[in-house]
Scaffold this motif. Structure first.
Motif: not given
Ligand SMILES: [Zn+2]
Length: 569
Positions: A251-257, A259-261, A417-421, A553-560
């Motif tokens: 869950a924290s991955l999207f929380q980080r997302f 914050r970035l947004k 787009r990828q993260m929202d989706d 992990d794929v999403l984490k790379t996109s977020l980074e």
């Protein structure tokens, strides 16, 4: 079409005529002949349905198309009733008897097996009949009531100084709007309207859940409310538990997302109203013919076979991408029969979303064509694997575009787009399923509608942590989610499908060439075996938490990558 209908009638009569010949000790060839007839009927029906659907969706205002499509739907219901006796007979056989007939049935085997999955939970014919009859005016009627109440809702939203009267679908578009106040207003209006009926909608939900519990756990003997759905998907309970656990841990991955947004939107903290807000100021557009070339380029880096199949769709003019008045707005790929190239419908407007949709639907078509050696009963993949090619093709496109266009704005739009989706398909749906798990338990313990809202808001608090401001108006959002009422626990299939593909994609990135034939084998299996066995044969263990973690992990790379782009607000 009349010809096909006449032919179907002949075939159905042929099926009806075998009623007296059905016996546990019948000859294997006789048995297979019956299944051949059922398969032929299903091809004919699919042709009628496919033609009806495409004609109607091509122009929803065409009255002849409407009438024809209505007739086809009726024909399908009739077909189901007239052949029900065979299904009941097949389910009623003892395991040993069924095994003999099944093992002589070649490519029909899994279809036959799937029909029998519910056998341990099936009651006597008389009891089943009573449940069927009572369901029509019981839980099904309750759900229809829910639809009738909520479908007449009109939402008022002030846009540019003018009050607009909107349907829910039209209102939903405003949650992505760049205007900060408009996004909040859209949600507030949604909840204002639903809240007026929240008590009654909540009550409907309680009745439905009690019915689910007393029928499935009380009478049929399922171990838990979610086990009913798991069996229908043919996925073992522990795999779904594991999947939901892994989602919760991430869950924290999207929380980080989020914050970035917030930073991209120029805010200190995001509000729950803003999670789908677009950060793009202008949108790049792509010509149709360029889009088609981009599809081929993206698929080519993976496998030339995929390009060949995608080309088949265009060569046979099976993609309708034109924007027309009266055309239904959604997109789909329809595979009518194993031997026919699938048809794709979309309304191509040149946006990045349209490009992604094209890749997605072509993925579905490629999936069907790779599985075309199967029969009409086993060639469609089952629900958990249904998005295995579509989402993968979207990933191929995204990676291709990221590599091709270094413009930071394009990179940003692709990654957002990828993260929202991924948020909407994975995390939101996984938390929905966790809510349903608690809700089913709580209702059984006698919880009130308010208690359920408390469960819901706590679920959201856990999901978002302190990453955004969560206002109390979201506590009754659950009464506005039709899937909870209509198909309990259906939502986790979205998270399953998307995360599965991301995890597969991670394996592709790690392994390269050796991954490709294994992946294509999964697609070629279609619906000829259970999801777990198809994946297992390709060396994938969906029982392991590591596998699901690979998707995150794929999403984490996109977020980074997104975090590394300099913020322009
Ligand atoms: Zn799809």
């Amino acid at each position: 079409m009349q010809e096909t209908r006449d032919q179907l009638e002949d075939v159905v009569q042929k099926i009806e005529s075998v009623r007296d010949k059905l016996a546990p000790d019948m000859a294997e060839e006789e048995f297979v002949k019956i299944i051949d007839t059922i398969e032929l009927a299903s091809r004919l029906l699919s042709r009628l349905f496919g033609y009806g659907l495409m004609r109607f969706y091509a122009d929803t205002q065409d009255q002849n198309a409407q009438t024809y499509f209505g007739q086809v739907q009726q024909l399908m219901a009739e077909f189901e009733n007239r052949t029900l006796f065979f299904m009941l007979w097949w389910k009623s056989l003892e395991d040993e008897q069924a095994k003999r007939l099944k093992s002589a049935s070649g490519d029909y085997q899994y279809w036959l097996e799937a029909v029998r999955l519910e056998k341990p939970y099936t009651l006597s014919e008389a009891e089943e009949k009573v449940i069927n009859i009572k369901d029509v005016n019981g839980p099904k009627a309750l759900y229809n009531l829910y639809e009738s109440i909520t479908n007449r809702y009109i939402f008022n939203l002030e846009v540019d100084g003018e009050i607009k009267k909107l349907t829910r679908g039209e209102l939903a578009i405003y949650v992505r709007n760049p205007d900060h106040d408009l996004r909040a207003a859209a949600y507030q209006e949604l909840f204002r309207v639903y809240d007026q009926d929240a008590t009654i909608l909540g009550q409907i939900y309680q009745y439905l859940l009690r019915d689910w519990h007393s029928e499935n756990l009380g009478l049929r003997g399922y171990a838990s409310p979610i086990a009913v759905r798991n069996l229908a998907n043919d996925v073992p309970d522990e795999i779904i538990d594991n999947l939901l656990d892994v989602c919760r841990k991430n869950a924290s991955l999207f929380q980080r997302f989020f914050r970035l947004k917030a930073r991209w939107l120029g805010m200190d903290q995001l509000r729950r109203y803003d999670i789908y807000a677009t950060v793009a100021k202008t949108e790049k557009t792509y010509d149709y013919s360029d889009a088609v070339q981009m599809m081929f380029e993206s698929f080519r880096q993976f496998d030339p076979k995929m390009v060949k199949l995608a080309k088949r769709v265009f060569d046979e003019h099976h993609l309708d991408g034109e924007v027309r008045k009266g055309k239904q707005s959604g997109a789909f790929s329809l595979s009518v029969e194993p031997d026919l190239t699938p048809w794709i419908k979309q309304s191509y407007q040149g946006r990045l979303d349209d490009l992604a949709t094209m890749a997605h639907e072509l993925g579905h078509a490629i999936h069907a064509m790779l599985a075309e050696h199967h029969n009409a009963l086993t060639h469609h993949s089952s629900l958990p694997l249904a998005e295995t090619a579509s989402t993968f093709c979207e990933m191929l496109l995204t990676d291709h575009l990221l590599a091709k266009d270094p413009d930071p704005e394009v990179q940003r739009d692709l990654l957002f787009r990828q993260m929202d989706d991924a948020y909407a398909t994975i995390m939101r749906q996984a938390y929905f399923a966790m809510f349903e798990r608690s809700a089913h338990e709580k209702v059984h313990e006698g919880a009130s509608v308010d208690d359920m809202s408390q469960v819901y808001i706590e679920n959201l608090q856990e999901q978002f942590g302190d990453s955004l401001e969560l206002t109390d108006d979201f506590r009754q959002e659950w009464v506005a989610i039709p899937h909870f009422f209509d198909r309990p626990f259906y939502v986790y299939a979205y998270a399953f499908g998307q995360l599965l593909v991301l995890s597969l994609y991670q394996q592709y990135l790690e392994e390269g060439e050796s991954f490709k034939p294994r992946y294509l084998e999964i697609l070629a299996a279609g619906g000829s075996d259970s999801p777990a066995r198809i994946l297992e044969r390709a060396g994938i263990d969906i029982r392991s938490a590591d596998f699901w973690q690979g998707g995150f992990d794929v999403l984490k790379t996109s977020l980074e990558r997104l975090e590394a782009i300099e913020i322009i607000t």
